[in-house]
Design a protein around this motif. Structure first.
Motif, PDB file in Angstrom:
ATOM      1  N   LEU A 119       0.834  -1.196   0.000  1.00  0.00           N
ATOM      2  CA  LEU A 119       0.000   0.000   0.000  1.00  0.00           C
ATOM      3  C   LEU A 119       0.875   1.255   0.000  1.00  0.00           C
ATOM      4  CD1 LEU A 119      -2.833  -1.079   2.477  1.00  0.00           C
ATOM      5  CD2 LEU A 119      -2.985  -0.823   0.000  1.00  0.00           C
ATOM      6  N   SER A 120       1.998   1.156  -0.708  1.00  0.00           N
ATOM      7  CA  SER A 120       2.905   2.294  -0.784  1.00  0.00           C
ATOM      8  C   SER A 120       2.546   3.165  -1.975  1.00  0.00           C
ATOM      9  CB  SER A 120       4.353   1.817  -0.891  1.00  0.00           C
ATOM     10  OG  SER A 120       4.521   1.017  -2.046  1.00  0.00           O
ATOM     11  N   TYR A 121       2.920   4.423  -1.867  1.00  0.00           N
ATOM     12  CA  TYR A 121       2.733   5.374  -2.951  1.00  0.00           C
ATOM     13  C   TYR A 121       3.868   6.392  -2.860  1.00  0.00           C
ATOM     14  CZ  TYR A 121       0.946   8.510   0.643  1.00  0.00           C
ATOM     15  OH  TYR A 121       0.821   9.290   1.749  1.00  0.00           O
ATOM     16  N   GLY A 122       4.384   6.811  -3.977  1.00  0.00           N
ATOM     17  CA  GLY A 122       5.470   7.788  -3.973  1.00  0.00           C
ATOM     18  C   GLY A 122       6.574   7.368  -3.029  1.00  0.00           C
ATOM     19  N   LEU A 123       6.840   8.205  -2.061  1.00  0.00           N
ATOM     20  CA  LEU A 123       7.883   7.925  -1.071  1.00  0.00           C
ATOM     21  C   LEU A 123       7.311   7.412   0.246  1.00  0.00           C
ATOM     22  CD1 LEU A 123      10.151  11.043  -1.634  1.00  0.00           C
ATOM     23  CD2 LEU A 123      10.478   8.726  -2.527  1.00  0.00           C
ATOM     24  N   GLY A 124       6.004   7.192   0.293  1.00  0.00           N
ATOM     25  CA  GLY A 124       5.395   6.794   1.555  1.00  0.00           C
ATOM     26  C   GLY A 124       4.489   5.597   1.431  1.00  0.00           C
ATOM     27  N   GLN A 125       3.672   5.437   2.448  1.00  0.00           N
ATOM     28  CA  GLN A 125       2.716   4.337   2.503  1.00  0.00           C
ATOM     29  C   GLN A 125       1.459   4.858   3.185  1.00  0.00           C
ATOM     30  OE1 GLN A 125       4.403   0.717   3.840  1.00  0.00           O
ATOM     31  NE2 GLN A 125       2.518  -0.433   3.650  1.00  0.00           N
ATOM     32  N   ILE A 126       0.318   4.254   2.869  1.00  0.00           N
ATOM     33  CA  ILE A 126      -0.938   4.677   3.506  1.00  0.00           C
ATOM     34  C   ILE A 126      -0.822   4.485   5.017  1.00  0.00           C
ATOM     35  CG2 ILE A 126      -3.399   4.215   3.736  1.00  0.00           C
ATOM     36  CD1 ILE A 126      -3.519   3.378   0.917  1.00  0.00           C
ATOM     37  N   ALA A 127      -1.269   5.485   5.751  1.00  0.00           N
ATOM     38  CA  ALA A 127      -1.223   5.426   7.212  1.00  0.00           C
ATOM     39  C   ALA A 127      -2.160   4.343   7.725  1.00  0.00           C
ATOM     40  CB  ALA A 127      -1.616   6.778   7.797  1.00  0.00           C
ATOM     41  N   PRO A 128      -1.774   3.684   8.827  1.00  0.00           N
ATOM     42  CA  PRO A 128      -2.620   2.628   9.395  1.00  0.00           C
ATOM     43  C   PRO A 128      -4.034   3.096   9.735  1.00  0.00           C
ATOM     44  CG  PRO A 128      -0.439   2.545  10.361  1.00  0.00           C
ATOM     45  CD  PRO A 128      -0.499   3.797   9.522  1.00  0.00           C
ATOM     46  N   ASP A 129      -4.195   4.343  10.200  1.00  0.00           N
ATOM     47  CA  ASP A 129      -5.549   4.806  10.523  1.00  0.00           C
ATOM     48  C   ASP A 129      -6.394   4.990   9.264  1.00  0.00           C
ATOM     49  OD1 ASP A 129      -3.959   7.006   9.809  1.00  0.00           O
ATOM     50  OD2 ASP A 129      -5.038   8.393  11.104  1.00  0.00           O
ATOM     51  N   THR A 130      -5.769   5.341   8.132  1.00  0.00           N
ATOM     52  CA  THR A 130      -6.494   5.443   6.870  1.00  0.00           C
ATOM     53  C   THR A 130      -6.924   4.061   6.398  1.00  0.00           C
ATOM     54  OG1 THR A 130      -5.272   7.439   6.277  1.00  0.00           O
ATOM     55  CG2 THR A 130      -6.371   6.264   4.481  1.00  0.00           C
ATOM     56  N   ILE A 131      -6.054   3.085   6.563  1.00  0.00           N
ATOM     57  CA  ILE A 131      -6.408   1.701   6.206  1.00  0.00           C
ATOM     58  C   ILE A 131      -7.584   1.230   7.058  1.00  0.00           C
ATOM     59  CG2 ILE A 131      -5.599  -0.696   6.200  1.00  0.00           C
ATOM     60  CD1 ILE A 131      -2.764   0.475   5.586  1.00  0.00           C
ATOM     61  N   ALA A 132      -7.563   1.575   8.348  1.00  0.00           N
ATOM     62  CA  ALA A 132      -8.663   1.185   9.241  1.00  0.00           C
ATOM     63  C   ALA A 132      -9.973   1.845   8.803  1.00  0.00           C
ATOM     64  CB  ALA A 132      -8.328   1.571  10.684  1.00  0.00           C
ATOM     65  N   VAL A 133      -9.918   3.108   8.390  1.00  0.00           N
ATOM     66  CA  VAL A 133     -11.116   3.800   7.907  1.00  0.00           C
ATOM     67  C   VAL A 133     -11.632   3.119   6.645  1.00  0.00           C
ATOM     68  CG1 VAL A 133     -11.950   5.957   6.870  1.00  0.00           C
ATOM     69  CG2 VAL A 133     -10.569   6.021   8.955  1.00  0.00           C
ATOM     70  N   TRP A 134     -10.727   2.753   5.742  1.00  0.00           N
ATOM     71  CA  TRP A 134     -11.130   2.088   4.503  1.00  0.00           C
ATOM     72  C   TRP A 134     -11.804   0.752   4.796  1.00  0.00           C
ATOM     73  CZ3 TRP A 134      -7.143   0.943   0.014  1.00  0.00           C
ATOM     74  CH2 TRP A 134      -7.837   0.590  -1.148  1.00  0.00           C
ATOM     75  N   ARG A 135     -11.241  -0.005   5.724  1.00  0.00           N
ATOM     76  CA  ARG A 135     -11.865  -1.287   6.100  1.00  0.00           C
ATOM     77  C   ARG A 135     -13.244  -1.063   6.713  1.00  0.00           C
ATOM     78  NH1 ARG A 135      -6.326  -3.391   8.537  1.00  0.00           N
ATOM     79  NH2 ARG A 135      -5.513  -4.490   6.716  1.00  0.00           N
ATOM     80  N   THR A 136     -13.365  -0.054   7.554  1.00  0.00           N
ATOM     81  CA  THR A 136     -14.654   0.266   8.175  1.00  0.00           C
ATOM     82  C   THR A 136     -15.673   0.672   7.114  1.00  0.00           C
ATOM     83  OG1 THR A 136     -13.558   0.944  10.217  1.00  0.00           O
ATOM     84  CG2 THR A 136     -15.802   1.749   9.879  1.00  0.00           C
ATOM     85  N   ALA A 137     -15.229   1.468   6.144  1.00  0.00           N
ATOM     86  CA  ALA A 137     -16.120   1.882   5.054  1.00  0.00           C
ATOM     87  C   ALA A 137     -16.591   0.673   4.257  1.00  0.00           C
ATOM     88  CB  ALA A 137     -15.411   2.879   4.141  1.00  0.00           C
ATOM     89  N   ARG A 138     -15.687  -0.246   3.964  1.00  0.00           N
ATOM     90  CA  ARG A 138     -16.073  -1.438   3.200  1.00  0.00           C
ATOM     91  C   ARG A 138     -17.026  -2.331   4.005  1.00  0.00           C
ATOM     92  NH1 ARG A 138     -11.487  -3.845  -0.855  1.00  0.00           N
ATOM     93  NH2 ARG A 138     -11.720  -2.184  -2.391  1.00  0.00           N
ATOM     94  N   ALA A 139     -16.810  -2.420   5.302  1.00  0.00           N
ATOM     95  CA  ALA A 139     -17.711  -3.218   6.149  1.00  0.00           C
ATOM     96  C   ALA A 139     -19.105  -2.606   6.156  1.00  0.00           C
ATOM     97  CB  ALA A 139     -17.149  -3.322   7.563  1.00  0.00           C
ATOM     98  N   ALA A 140     -19.173  -1.280   6.241  1.00  0.00           N
ATOM     99  CA  ALA A 140     -20.472  -0.600   6.219  1.00  0.00           C
ATOM    100  C   ALA A 140     -21.162  -0.805   4.870  1.00  0.00           C
ATOM    101  CB  ALA A 140     -20.297   0.885   6.529  1.00  0.00           C
ATOM    102  N   LEU A 141     -20.409  -0.718   3.782  1.00  0.00           N
ATOM    103  CA  LEU A 141     -20.975  -0.953   2.457  1.00  0.00           C
ATOM    104  C   LEU A 141     -21.511  -2.373   2.334  1.00  0.00           C
ATOM    105  CD1 LEU A 141     -18.374   0.894   0.209  1.00  0.00           C
ATOM    106  CD2 LEU A 141     -20.801   1.465   0.465  1.00  0.00           C
ATOM    107  N   ALA A 142     -20.743  -3.330   2.832  1.00  0.00           N
ATOM    108  CA  ALA A 142     -21.183  -4.726   2.758  1.00  0.00           C
ATOM    109  C   ALA A 142     -22.481  -4.916   3.540  1.00  0.00           C
ATOM    110  CB  ALA A 142     -20.088  -5.648   3.294  1.00  0.00           C
ATOM    111  N   LYS A 143     -22.578  -4.279   4.693  1.00  0.00           N
ATOM    112  CA  LYS A 143     -23.790  -4.396   5.508  1.00  0.00           C
ATOM    113  C   LYS A 143     -24.984  -3.742   4.802  1.00  0.00           C
ATOM    114  CE  LYS A 143     -25.391  -3.438  10.208  1.00  0.00           C
ATOM    115  NZ  LYS A 143     -25.024  -2.853  11.506  1.00  0.00           N
ATOM    116  N   ALA A 144     -24.753  -2.586   4.196  1.00  0.00           N
ATOM    117  CA  ALA A 144     -25.837  -1.878   3.525  1.00  0.00           C
ATOM    118  C   ALA A 144     -26.301  -2.574   2.260  1.00  0.00           C
ATOM    119  CB  ALA A 144     -25.386  -0.449   3.185  1.00  0.00           C
ATOM    120  N   GLU A 145     -25.409  -3.268   1.600  1.00  0.00           N
ATOM    121  CA  GLU A 145     -25.742  -3.872   0.324  1.00  0.00           C
ATOM    122  C   GLU A 145     -25.965  -5.381   0.391  1.00  0.00           C
ATOM    123  OE1 GLU A 145     -22.439  -2.385  -2.017  1.00  0.00           O
ATOM    124  OE2 GLU A 145     -23.653  -0.674  -2.640  1.00  0.00           O
ATOM    125  N   ALA A 146     -26.046  -5.914   1.601  1.00  0.00           N
ATOM    126  CA  ALA A 146     -26.248  -7.359   1.765  1.00  0.00           C
ATOM    127  C   ALA A 146     -27.607  -7.795   1.240  1.00  0.00           C
ATOM    128  CB  ALA A 146     -26.116  -7.750   3.225  1.00  0.00           C
TER     129      ALA A 146
END
Length: 129
Positions: free
Chosen positions: A102-129
């Motif tokens: 999950l790297s980009y340029g000279l860095g990598q996505i922050a762990p809290d951003t990854i956690a937000v993305w996972r939470t967003a996907r979980a919410a989407l899965a629940k809404a679209e089940a």
């Protein structure tokens, strides 16, 4: 995936109907502040009887029922926002939040951003089940 829910926009009554003890959420054409005479999406009831008590043995009051209705009315917009965020992140990182790299340029996505993305996907899965 095509929406299974009632098409947006939705609007909540901004008050509890007198003697009705419920706040309604319904569809709107965007010109009404109240949903009256449109399709009902749901009703949030105010607890006065034994069958209107939440899971903690507490009656739901008018202010809470109105807040619940506003949250429900906002759901289509929140769903669209989560889909847009997921699409944006997925375009940049096709492997998703659990990809090995999950790297980009000279860095990598922050762990809290990854956690937000996972939470967003979980919410989407629940809404679209």
């Amino acid at each position: 995936m095509a929406a299974k829910h009632t098409p947006a926009p939705w609007v909540a009554d901004d008050f509890c109907m007198e003697n009705d003890r419920r706040v309604r959420v319904g569809t709107t054409d965007g010109t009404k502040t109240y949903y009256h005479s449109t399709a009902t999406v749901c009703e949030c009831w105010v607890g006065e009887s034994e069958d209107l008590i939440d899971g903690n043995g507490r009656r739901i009051g008018t202010v809470e029922a109105e807040a619940n209705a506003r949250l429900i009315a906002a759901a289509p917009g929140m769903l669209a926002a989560l889909k847009a965020l997921d699409a944006h992140w997925t375009a940049a990182f096709p492997g998703g939040p659990d990809a090995a790299d999950l790297s980009y340029g000279l860095g990598q996505i922050a762990p809290d951003t990854i956690a937000v993305w996972r939470t967003a996907r979980a919410a989407l899965a629940k809404a679209e089940a």
